[in-house]
Every structure is written in C-alpha cells, then in structure tokens.
Design a protein around this motif. Structure first.
Motif, PDB file in Angstrom:
ATOM      1  N   LEU A   1      -1.920  12.124  -1.992  1.00 30.15           N
ATOM      2  CA  LEU A   1      -1.176  11.593  -0.831  1.00 30.15           C
ATOM      3  C   LEU A   1      -1.534  12.208   0.595  1.00 30.15           C
ATOM      4  O   LEU A   1      -1.324  11.233   1.495  1.00 30.15           O
ATOM      5  N   GLU A   2      -2.183  13.133   0.777  1.00 29.49           N
ATOM      6  CA  GLU A   2      -2.685  13.696   1.985  1.00 29.49           C
ATOM      7  C   GLU A   2      -3.812  12.426   2.229  1.00 29.49           C
ATOM      8  O   GLU A   2      -3.978  12.199   3.723  1.00 29.49           O
TER       9      GLU A   2
ATOM     10  N   TYR B   1       4.733   6.046   3.319  1.00 29.65           N
ATOM     11  CA  TYR B   1       5.195   5.125   2.153  1.00 29.65           C
ATOM     12  C   TYR B   1       6.458   4.550   2.606  1.00 29.65           C
ATOM     13  O   TYR B   1       7.159   4.912   2.901  1.00 29.65           O
ATOM     14  N   GLU B   2       6.587   3.550   1.831  1.00 30.41           N
ATOM     15  CA  GLU B   2       7.606   2.604   1.867  1.00 30.41           C
ATOM     16  C   GLU B   2       8.882   3.454   0.965  1.00 30.41           C
ATOM     17  O   GLU B   2       8.400   3.893   0.083  1.00 30.41           O
TER      18      GLU B   2
ATOM     19  N   THR C   1       7.008   3.007  -6.041  1.00 27.36           N
ATOM     20  CA  THR C   1       7.237   3.899  -7.010  1.00 27.36           C
ATOM     21  C   THR C   1       7.123   5.547  -6.729  1.00 27.36           C
ATOM     22  O   THR C   1       7.513   6.283  -7.343  1.00 27.36           O
ATOM     23  N   ALA C   2       5.819   5.586  -5.912  1.00 21.57           N
ATOM     24  CA  ALA C   2       5.539   6.939  -5.431  1.00 21.57           C
ATOM     25  C   ALA C   2       6.577   7.573  -5.058  1.00 21.57           C
ATOM     26  O   ALA C   2       6.993   8.930  -5.175  1.00 21.57           O
TER      27      ALA C   2
ATOM     28  N   GLN D   1       7.828  14.180   2.443  1.00 20.05           N
ATOM     29  CA  GLN D   1       7.911  13.753   4.026  1.00 20.05           C
ATOM     30  C   GLN D   1       7.123  12.494   4.008  1.00 20.05           C
ATOM     31  O   GLN D   1       6.983  12.011   5.196  1.00 20.05           O
ATOM     32  N   VAL D   2       5.938  12.415   3.154  1.00 17.23           N
ATOM     33  CA  VAL D   2       5.202  11.140   3.508  1.00 17.23           C
ATOM     34  C   VAL D   2       5.954   9.912   3.288  1.00 17.23           C
ATOM     35  O   VAL D   2       5.441   8.867   3.789  1.00 17.23           O
ATOM     36  N   CYS D   3       7.129   9.887   2.714  1.00 17.82           N
ATOM     37  CA  CYS D   3       7.929   8.718   2.637  1.00 17.82           C
ATOM     38  C   CYS D   3       8.983   8.444   3.740  1.00 17.82           C
ATOM     39  O   CYS D   3       9.592   9.451   4.024  1.00 17.82           O
TER      40      CYS D   3
END
Lengths: 415, 335
Positions: free
Chosen positions: A87-88, A94-95, A99-100, A130-132
């Motif tokens: 992810l990093e 991400y949307e 799925t992630a 947090q990436v989502c």
C-alpha cells in the motif's frame, strides 16, 4: 482496707466491662480494623484497576518505541505487513469500494471490542485504512440517524426550551437522582423559545475535540470551511493554534467546573470570562446546567452575565433527559462510563443536525497512530480524572463508525 | 457526685450573673429624656445658631487624636499593606488578612481633596420630606449620603441631586440585589444616580458583609463605572465607636449617619447635617415616616438613634455643627 477497696472496685470493674472506656476502646479497635481492611481491599483494587487502565491505554508504550518491535505479533503478521508495504508503494488513495479497502475495513470491523487486540495492532489497521478515501454510506448513516432520532431526538430535546420544558415542570437532574429543580418563571425566562436547530439543517459539520492529535495537523482551513463547527470546553483558538484548529465556532460547550476553577464561579470578576467568550465570535454557548446541583447556579450565572453585558450570544442548557438518553444509547453500543465526554455528546447531536459529520482532534491514546507520543490536549497536557470518562472506548467507537461510513474521523494532517 | 452537681449549678449561676451584667452593660438603667422632651427642647431652642470656631477646632483635634480620619477612614494601600490583619469591628473575634486578592481593590491613598470646606451630611430621616432643602444641600462642597438613598425626581426638591460620598450597607446589596450573584445590571444602573462619587462600604465590619461588598467592587469595575469604591476601615469605625461611647451613645453599633458626621467633623471646616430625626413625630406634631422614602423601621436594639440625636443636638447648641431640622429657608425668603 484492701478488702474494702476490693469490695468497692469489684462491682465497678464488672460494670466497666461495658463501661465508657472499654466501649470506647472497642469502637476504636473496630474502626481501626475496618479502616485497615478497607485500605487493604481498596488498595489492592486500586492497583488492579491501575494495571487494567495502563493495559488499556498505554501498555503498548514499550512496544511502540519504534516500528522495530513488530516481531512479536501474531500469525497474521506477515500477510499484513506485506500488504502494508504494497500500500505504501501505491502512494495514493484507493477508491472506497475497491476490494482492498473492503478488506481493510473488514479488518477493523473484526475487532469487536477494544481489549480484543493490542492497541498497536488496532493502530496499524487504522493506519492502513487511511489510504482509502472515505465516503459516506447512505444506508448506514440513515439507519444510524433513524435510531438516534428514535432514542434522543436532538432537534427537539437537545436543549431545554420553553417548548419542551414548560414552567412548573420539575426537572430531574442527570446524576443527582434525588435532585429536582422546579422550573420557576425566573428559570423559564432563560430558556430559548424553541430549538434553534432543525434536523439535518447543515451540510457539513465539524466537531473539534481537544486531543493533542490535532497539533501540527494544519487542519484550520479545512475546519473553517465547514458549515457548522462544534467545540468543547472553551478551548483556546488564538493565533498560536488557529492554523491547526481554525477559528470558526458556532457552538461551544463550557464545563461549569472550568468556571468554578478559573473564574471563581463568576462570583467575583466577570469581565475576564466575558473577554474569553468574545474570542468565539458569534458562537452559542452550551452548558450542562442540569448535570448536578452544583452546576446549576454557575450555568445560570453565565446567562445572567451575558445579559448584563448586552451580549446577543445564545446560551443554552443541555436537557438532562437528552443526555441520559444519549448515555443509554451509547451504553448499548459498548461505551460505558460514568459520564460521556462532551465531545461524544456533541457528535451525537451533530449526527442529527448535519448531513455529514467530520471529527478532528478525537484521539484518546497517549500516542498517535504512527506511535509518536502526543499531549493530552493540544493546548496542555493535563490529564483528566482516571475512570471518569471512557475515552478510548469512545474513540474505538468512532473508528468503527468511520469504517461503517457514518462519520469521518480525521487523525492525520490535512492537505 | 454531689460536689459535681453543686459545681454544675454554680457555673449556671455564674453564667446567669454574667448575662445579667452584660444586660445592664448593654441596656443601662438610666435612660434618655423622653422623645417628647427632646422635641420640646428642640422647639424651645428654635432656629438660632451661632458658628463656634473653637468648638469646631476642638472636635477636629479630638477626632484626629482618637481616630485620625484623614489617614484611616478608608482601607488604603498605604495603611493596609499585604499581610495586615483587619479585625472586624462588628464581630466578636474575626479578622481578614489583606492578601493578593483584596489588596489590589484598595485605593492607593486618601483620595479626598483636603481640607474640605463646606460639608453636608444627609441623613435619611423622614423629616426631610417636604423640607425643600435640596437647593441648600446642593450648595455644599462635599455631600455625604447614607445607605444608597433614592435620588429620584420626586425627592430632588428635598434632598438635592449631587453627592460625593455615598455609603452602602452590605445588607442592602443582599436584599435588593440578591447579593450580586445573579444579574448585576440592576445594581450598576441604580448606581448611576450617584455620578462619580465615592461608594463607602463597611466591607470589614460584619462577617457576612465582606463578600457582597467585594462583589459590589467587582460589579462596578467590570462595567468600568466611574464610581470609586472605598472600604471603611474597621479600625476607624471601632475608634469612632469608642469615641461616642465615651460620650454616652450606648448601642451595639453606631448608625452610619453618626460615622459620617464624625468623618465630616474631622475633615471639614463647616458641617451641616440634614435629615437626622429619629422620632416618629415632627416639630409640628405631625407624624413623620422613618425614612424620607419609606417607613421601614430598623432592628430595634441595634442602633440608639435618640441618643445619637441628643449628642448631635449638643454639638448643634455649642455651634460645632449645624443641624437642619424642619424646613430650610427658601431663597425667596419664605420660611
């Protein structure tokens, strides 16, 4: 002579078995014993509770000195670690429905209770999420709002108003169950005619907690762009902090204990307190006047003071029944505390008043999600009484709600 | 056993004796002339009055020796530095130590422009009503009034409009303004009548009076009013009380009016007293209300107004001060 003395002393000594002195002695012994017992029992309990507390809140401090200490994690570790790196590397958001993200959300939802996993573990899952990009889930939100309006109905019962508390009512205090305040005309006059806010009146609301997490977040602009901003316990919003916390304030709560401690219950000087309130331009002031009997006088005095200074600022009092209902509502959700924090109260109210609720500065752990120690408040580091609020539980609850798409909890710096 | 019983009784008797002695001390057997006699005496004396400079000087000297009103009449930073113990004059054994919180509230030094020339002490006696003394009073250089009297339009003719020093009893603040714990606007507004005068409060005389008096200070300071708060110095009050006790005023406490007269005697060159009349009948045999604005009688044994009046009347006769009883001579010569 001796015999006579004996003869004299014998009955009296026989009487003295339950005489004043021996009774006194017995009492003292009993008292001492009880005190000793108490000391032992409570002392032990205290130690136990302290351990529990530290386990709950900050036992991981040792583990959290750096990211090196991850090695003693469970079996899940390699997979997650791998994904994390992935992810990093991805380096973007991400949307919401990818799925992630769904998996990441599931990971957090898997943590049913706070004590189930180590705090470090929870933090990591939170960090990964947090990436989502956050997106409001219409279905969850409307469901939640529905149940809230069924239990609490903030647009009608958040404050005491002339409408929901007619003169002559006997208002029950929130904690002093024996305390009842009859609403005299004098008190009744202080209430607003009706609730100033209606259901889902505002589009985007921001509730600002006072957690140290907000420090250096540069969220001020984002906060100021919200339609309605709630703050707790008259926090400082001067230039020193305004880049982080913003300046816009529409509703600010005041804890009467602050007035008692810092402003002598307003029995002496009043202008200093008035000047403090002047910092929050047009914001209304909310006081839990009917929390217990001690709060009432102080809260009323705030209203009187603002009237004396010809201030147009609205002064409202939380309805004790509303607070009780909210407490009951959250107790079902797993937040059990002697008293909810005013932050949670405001979030609950905001959920009914706004379409979208953003939380800033809500983080009750001794370090931020990446493991760096933070102060308790953004302006000081004064810890509250232990065991009074159940902050970590509340925050955990917010994390869940964030995951479900009901509220948006901001813990990182704003862009 | 018997001995103990006897002793117990003895102590009861002793206590009773002490009580009786106290009773006689507080309410001595001898009494004043009757009210009626005083009124007759006043009537006999008539309007004649001759200023007596030596009497004025004598009293100023006496008061300066005993009480030093120039320096001591108010609590100032000068005479009460931090750490000074103020012993309450109206309490048996109670004191307040000047600390960081109270010290800044005091004025730096005696704020009055000494010496004062013509002073008027205005009592609140019902005799003032329809006396037309307003103009007379307003002509004085320094006007002292008691207990926040109303100066509304209907009384202006009789009591005047100006004032330089107004005393305020903490009990008034308690009764009329709810101790200033709630809204303070009513208090601040009602104080506007007194312009920029000094408010003189006996904050350190009675235990329950301290907090309201300080609160009055805070209320005025918060609204940046141009009134100045002065706190009566308990030491001054006590010495003045002693001074009058030696001259035959037996009361638990002197009335505010007498305090003000003593103050004026010590500070001014010429003193005129208006509205001191503690009797229910006027000079013209007509009933007179207790105050010019109401008829609420004070607590019975607290003040010894007739005794005070007799003392003041002696001063009047000797020419030390002038008492205005009854109508003031109008400017047009009507009397």
């Amino acid at each position: 002579m001796l015999r006579r003395r004996m003869g004299y002393t014998d009955p009296s000594s026989g009487k003295d078995i339950l005489g004043n002195r021996s009774l006194c002695f017995i009492f003292i012994c009993a008292f001492g014993l009880v005190t000793l017992l108490q000391q032992i029992l409570y002392g032990k309990n205290y130690i136990k509770s302290a351990q529990q507390f530290s386990r709950l809140k900050g036992d991981e401090t040792g583990n959290w000195t750096g990211p090196v200490n991850f090695s003693d994690d469970g079996s899940l570790k390699p997979a997650r670690n791998g994904r994390k790196r992935y992810l990093e590397n991805y380096d973007g958001s991400y949307e919401y429905n990818s799925t992630a993200c769904r998996e990441l959300r599931q990971e957090i939802m898997d943590v049913k209770v706070l004590t189930m996993v180590k705090t470090s573990e929870l933090f990591e899952r939170w960090r990964n999420l947090q990436v989502c990009r956050w997106e409001q889930s219409k279905e969850e939100t409307s469901n939640f709002k529905m149940s809230l309006s069924r239990c609490c109905n903030a647009p009608a019962f958040l404050f005491t108003t002339k409408r929901n508390t007619p003169a002559g009512t006997k208002l029950r205090y929130e904690v002093d169950t024996s305390g009842i305040l009859p609403i005299t005309t004098e008190v009744f006059k202080m209430f607003p005619d009706d609730m100033p806010y209606s259901k889902s009146q505002y589009k985007k609301c921001a509730v600002i907690g006072n957690g140290g997490i907000i420090k250096n977040s540069k969220c001020g602009k984002e906060i100021d762009s919200a339609d309605f901003v709630f703050r707790c316990n008259i926090p400082p919003i001067n230039e020193k902090y305004s880049t982080d916390v913003g300046t816009k304030t529409d509703l600010v709560t005041i804890n009467p204990s602050i007035i008692t401690e810092r402003f002598q219950k307003l029995e002496k000087w009043r202008r200093p307190f008035y000047e403090v309130l002047q910092n929050y331009e047009n914001s209304s002031v909310v006081l839990p006047a009917f929390y217990n009997t001690r709060n009432t006088d102080v809260s009323f005095r705030v209203k009187y003071m603002l009237d004396d200074f010809d201030s147009q600022r609205g002064v409202f009092f939380f309805h004790p029944q509303y607070l009780l209902n909210v407490q009951r509502f959250w107790a079902v959700q797993g937040v059990r505390a002697k008293r909810l924090s005013s932050g949670l109260m405001l979030v609950t109210a905001a959920l009914e008043m706004c379409e979208e609720v953003h939380l800033y500065g809500f983080w009750a752990f001794p370090m931020n999600p990446s493991g760096i120690f933070i102060t308790h408040h953004y302006y000081d580091n004064v810890k509250p009484r232990p065991g009074f609020h159940a902050m970590p539980h509340e925050i955990f609850n917010f994390i869940h709600m964030h995951t479900r798409g009901i509220i948006n909890v901001h813990t990182g710096p704003c862009t | 056993m018997l001995v103990r019983c006897y002793r117990g009784k003895l102590s009861v008797w002793a206590a009773l004796c002490v009580l009786v002695l106290c009773w006689f001390y507080i309410f001595p057997g001898y009494r004043l002339p009757r009210d009626k006699e005083i009124v007759e005496e006043v009537l006999r004396h008539g309007e004649a009055w001759q200023k007596n400079q030596s009497g004025i000087d004598l009293y100023r000297k006496l008061l300066t020796e005993c009480c030093d009103p120039r320096r001591m009449f108010a609590v100032t930073k000068e005479n009460s530095p931090i750490g000074k113990v103020l012993w309450y004059d109206g309490e048996f054994y109670h004191s307040h130590t000047v600390n960081n919180e109270t010290y800044p509230l005091f004025v730096q030094d005696n704020p009055l422009q000494l010496p004062l020339k013509k002073c008027a002490v205005v009592g609140n006696g019902g005799i003032l009503r329809h006396s037309k003394c307003g103009r007379d009073i307003d002509q004085a250089d320094f006007i002292m009034r008691c207990n926040l009297p109303p100066l509304s339009k209907e009384y202006v003719e009789d009591v005047g409009t100006r004032s330089h020093l107004v005393t305020a009893n903490p009990s008034i603040i308690e009764k009329r303004f709810q101790n200033l714990l709630w809204s303070r606007k009513a208090f601040v507004d009602s104080m506007k009548v007194y312009g920029s005068s000094y408010i003189y409060m006996p904050a350190f005389s009675m235990k329950p009076g301290t907090d309201p008096s300080l609160r009055a200070y805070y209320a005025l300071a918060d609204t940046s009013s141009n009134l100045t708060m002065l706190f009566a110095n308990p030491e001054f009050l006590r010495t003045v009380g002693k001074f009058w006790k030696a001259r035959g005023v037996h009361a638990r406490r002197l009335s505010t009016g007498l305090f003000l007269v003593s103050l004026a005697l010590g500070l001014c060159e010429e003193v005129t007293a208006y509205g001191f009349w503690p009797f229910s009948v006027g000079l013209d045999e007509q009933p007179v209300s207790h105050h010019y604005y109401d008829n609420i009688l004070p607590y019975k044994w607290f003040h010894a107004m007739p005794e005070e009046f007799v003392q003041l009347w002696h001063l009047h006769k000797s020419g030390t001060l002038r008492m205005r009883v009854g109508h003031c001579p109008g400017q047009e010569g009507g009397r």
